[in-house]
Each structure stands twice: as C-alpha cells, then as structure tokens.
Design an enzyme around this catalytic site. Structure first.
Site, PDB file in Angstrom:
ATOM      1  N   SER A   1       0.752  -1.149  -0.119  1.00  0.00           N
ATOM      2  CA  SER A   1       0.112  -0.047  -0.011  1.00  0.00           C
ATOM      3  C   SER A   1       0.938   1.123  -0.141  1.00  0.00           C
ATOM      4  CB  SER A   1      -0.881  -0.043   1.172  1.00  0.00           C
ATOM      5  OG  SER A   1      -1.852  -1.031   1.099  1.00  0.00           O
TER       6      SER A   1
ATOM      7  N   GLU B   1      -5.285  -0.371  -6.222  1.00  0.00           N
ATOM      8  CA  GLU B   1      -5.349   0.987  -6.334  1.00  0.00           C
ATOM      9  C   GLU B   1      -5.514   1.596  -5.009  1.00  0.00           C
ATOM     10  OE1 GLU B   1      -5.007   2.615  -9.321  1.00  0.00           O
ATOM     11  OE2 GLU B   1      -4.418   0.495  -9.538  1.00  0.00           O
ATOM     12  N   GLY B   2      -5.067   1.017  -3.891  1.00  0.00           N
ATOM     13  CA  GLY B   2      -4.981   1.602  -2.651  1.00  0.00           C
ATOM     14  C   GLY B   2      -6.137   1.173  -1.808  1.00  0.00           C
TER      15      GLY B   2
END
Length: 403
Positions: free
Chosen positions: A142, A380-381
């Site tokens: 992350s 994407e996070g």
C-alpha cells in the site's frame, strides 16, 4: 451543480455496455473462472468494436482509457466527458464480469495512467496500446512511496532494474507503466512512471499468480534487469521537484480510483439484482411501501444494501464529474474508492449469506461475484490507505503529520 441522472448523450454507450455484459461476458464468465490464465478470445472482436466507438466519438471513452482532462481554453457550463462516460460504461461491463472487464484489450489501468500525465507525442505513440500498471513490489504494497525499482539516466535512455508483482494484464498487455525512482536518496519526490513496451530486452514475466477471484484476468510478476528504454518514455516532468514531492505521479490515482469504484458498483449491482430475482422465486416479496422497521429481516437487509449501493454510486459519479470539470478530486476519488470497495465486499458476500446454499454453490454466479469483489477493496490503494488520504485532506495534514 451535479445532476443525479445519467447524461443523455451517454445513454446509448451505457446501453451498449450492458448488452456486452449480457451477451458476451455473462455466457463465458464461468468458463474463464474455471480456466484461469486462458486468454478470452471472445474479447478480441469486442476490443476492435470499442476502438471504433472511441475513434468515432471523440471524448467519449468506451472503457478505462482516454481519461485526460480537457486542455486549452476553458469551456462554459458543466462538462460531462470521458471520466463520466468511463465510470458509467465500466459499471455496466462489470455487472457482467469484473475479470473480463479487466482483461479487455487496450482498456487497462495503465491506459488511465498514460492519459493522466502523457504529453501529446506520448499519447500518439501509446494511447492506442494496451497498457498495464506496475507499482507493487515484494517489499511493499500500500505504501507506494516505498518503491525500490530504479531508473538511471544514461544519455538518451533510462536503465530500469527491479521487480514488480501483482501486475494486472502484465503478460497480455502491449506495454507496462512502471513506477521507479530516478534517485532513491531524494525519497518519494524522485518516483516517476515509465512506459516499457512488451519484448524490451531485460523485461521478463517470471510467473502468473493464482488468485481468489478475477481469474479471467492475468496477474503477473515481472522483473527488470538492465532494461533500457528511451528517455522519451518517461511520463510527466523528468525534473525532480522536492517541493512538489509525490503529487505528480500520484495524479494517476485521481483517475484510476473512480474507475475501480465503478467496477465495484457494477459487481455489487449484479448481486443485488440476482438476489432480488431469487427471493421473488422463493415468494419473498419486496414492498417498498412497508416501513423499514416492519419489513422482514431479508427485506430490510436488501433495502440497506440498495441504499449503500446508491451512496457509493453517487460518490463515484461526483469524483468523475469533478475531473471532467477540472476540479481537484483527490479526496473525492479516495472517498469513492473506499466506499464502493467496502460496499461491494459487504453486498456480494451478504447476498451469498442471505441465500444460503443457493448462493454458495456454483450453479449461481453469486459465489463468484463475492470472490471477484474482494480485490476491488485492495488494489489501487486499500481501504485503510483511502481513509488516511481522506483524513489528511479533511484535516489539512501531511502524510508525515498523519500516518
């Protein structure tokens, strides 16, 4: 002011996307779920059709591409452009199948990255190629600022060394957008994105991952060993701006996070729709005139899911609408991704639970959708990262002040 109805000019595109989901994706969805890493040949003709749709209607994307904001003189009035058309159409495609949507040729997450920061010359070269996105490495997930892959300038070239994992469409794509540091001593400010074309010496796909869901999509691990690319393949400003920091390369996420949120909206809607159909067959009626507190447990849960889904959908549309109108949308992009990802996980798994063995077996797609949805709260996070970003934006604190 944002209008909560779908723009009329996109209704044909949305209808076409729904037809693709119904007639192309759904019939082969289970086939490629069982045959992980087999290439879905049914998509080749579809990709050509979508290319024609994009070329014939400038500014209206049929998939996760051409997400660049408008340039040149500012136009008057509210704009509904490629960001809005993309999230609307992609939600419909993912109502059919998330994995197949992710492996649609020339519609990859890397295409959104190229559209976000590429100049006109780069967009002319790579805008019609299928681009994957390579960020995650074995040492981090992350924390995108922890990139260890390096890109060293050597005359008119960069030499890339490092390893990337969990690269969606990493084997099938024509090129990969690689995040690498041009000077690790300068920290996150030195992280840039580079386009590496398939077949470049030194780039090697070392394995394909076996996954819980989205099995129609290939997920690759890629190594770069003294991989030379033209200096012109660097996306954005080559200069390292310590004051600007990580903001330039992070602009990519402002485009891709609403796209992932749209995927979550699509698969969540599929689960709600199918659950409603099955409950009706089981003689469980849904009567919206009945007060929530007087409804049965199943009815009340379905009503709550529908409300949560609508909230996620509106947040996603807002983030896309802001991008189309040139407004900074980093906070809204993260809010939409966080809400939609979490909501899709809850809805898809909850629908399986509501229907018991009927939802758990392979005779129904509900169990597949619950597996497919999990990744939408991760890539994407993650959920936790999105909440951090939103908190920083609301409180006006830097990443160092609020970890």
């Amino acid at each position: 002011m944002i209008n909560l109805e779908n723009p009329k000019k996109f209704r044909a595109l949305v209808n076409q996307a729904h037809q693709v989901a119904t007639s192309v994706f759904r019939p082969v969805s289970r086939k490629y779920d069982r045959s992980e890493h087999d290439y879905p040949v049914e998509l080749d003709m579809l990709a050509s059709i979508m290319d024609g749709m994009n070329d014939g209607t400038p500014g209206v994307g049929a998939g996760a591409g051409k997400l660049k904001q408008e340039t040149g003189p500012k136009r008057e009035g509210v704009q509904n452009g490629t960001n809005m058309s993309t999230v609307l159409s992609l939600a419909e495609l993912c109502w059919g199948d998330v994995g197949l949507s992710l492996t649609l040729p020339r519609q990859g997450l890397g295409n959104a990255a190229i559209a976000a920061v590429a100049d006109d010359e780069q967009f002319a070269r790579f805008g019609h190629k299928w681009a994957a996105m390579a960020i995650t490495e074995p040492g981090f997930g992350s924390d995108s600022a922890a990139v260890r892959t390096t890109a060293v300038r050597d005359g008119d070239e960069y030499i890339i060394n490092g390893e990337k994992i969990y690269v969606t469409s990493g084997e099938r794509a024509d090129c990969v957008v690689v995040w690498a540091s041009v000077d690790r001593s300068l920290g996150r400010a030195a992280i840039k994105s580079f386009i590496v074309e398939k077949g470049t010496p030194g780039m090697e796909v070392v394995r394909l991952e076996k996954k819980l869901g989205i099995k129609a999509s290939d997920t690759a691990a890629i190594t770069f060993t003294d991989c030379r690319i033209p200096a012109s393949n660097l996306l954005g400003d080559p200069e390292v701006n310590v004051e600007k920091g990580f903001a330039g390369v992070m602009q990519t996420f402002d485009n891709t996070r609403p796209v992932v949120a749209a995927m979550a909206i699509g698969v969540a809607k599929a689960s709600i729709d199918r659950t409603r159909e099955l409950l009706k067959k089981l003689k469980v009626k849904t009567d919206y005139r009945t007060p929530y507190k007087l409804a049965s447990q199943l009815e009340a849960k379905l009503y709550r899911y529908e409300a949560e889904w609508e909230a996620a959908r509106l947040l996603t549309l807002k983030a896309a609408w802001m991008a189309d109108n040139g407004m900074p949308n980093s906070k809204e992009a993260s809010m939409s991704k966080a809400k939609a990802g979490r909501t899709a996980n809850e809805i898809t798994l909850g629908c399986v639970e509501m229907l018991g063995m009927l939802g758990y077996g392979e005779d129904e797609m509900l169990e597949k959708w619950s597996r497919d949805s999990k990744i939408l709260d991760i890539f994407e996070g993650t959920q936790q990262i999105q909440q951090l970003i939103v908190a920083r934006r609301l409180l006006g604190k830097s990443s160092a002040e609020l970890k």
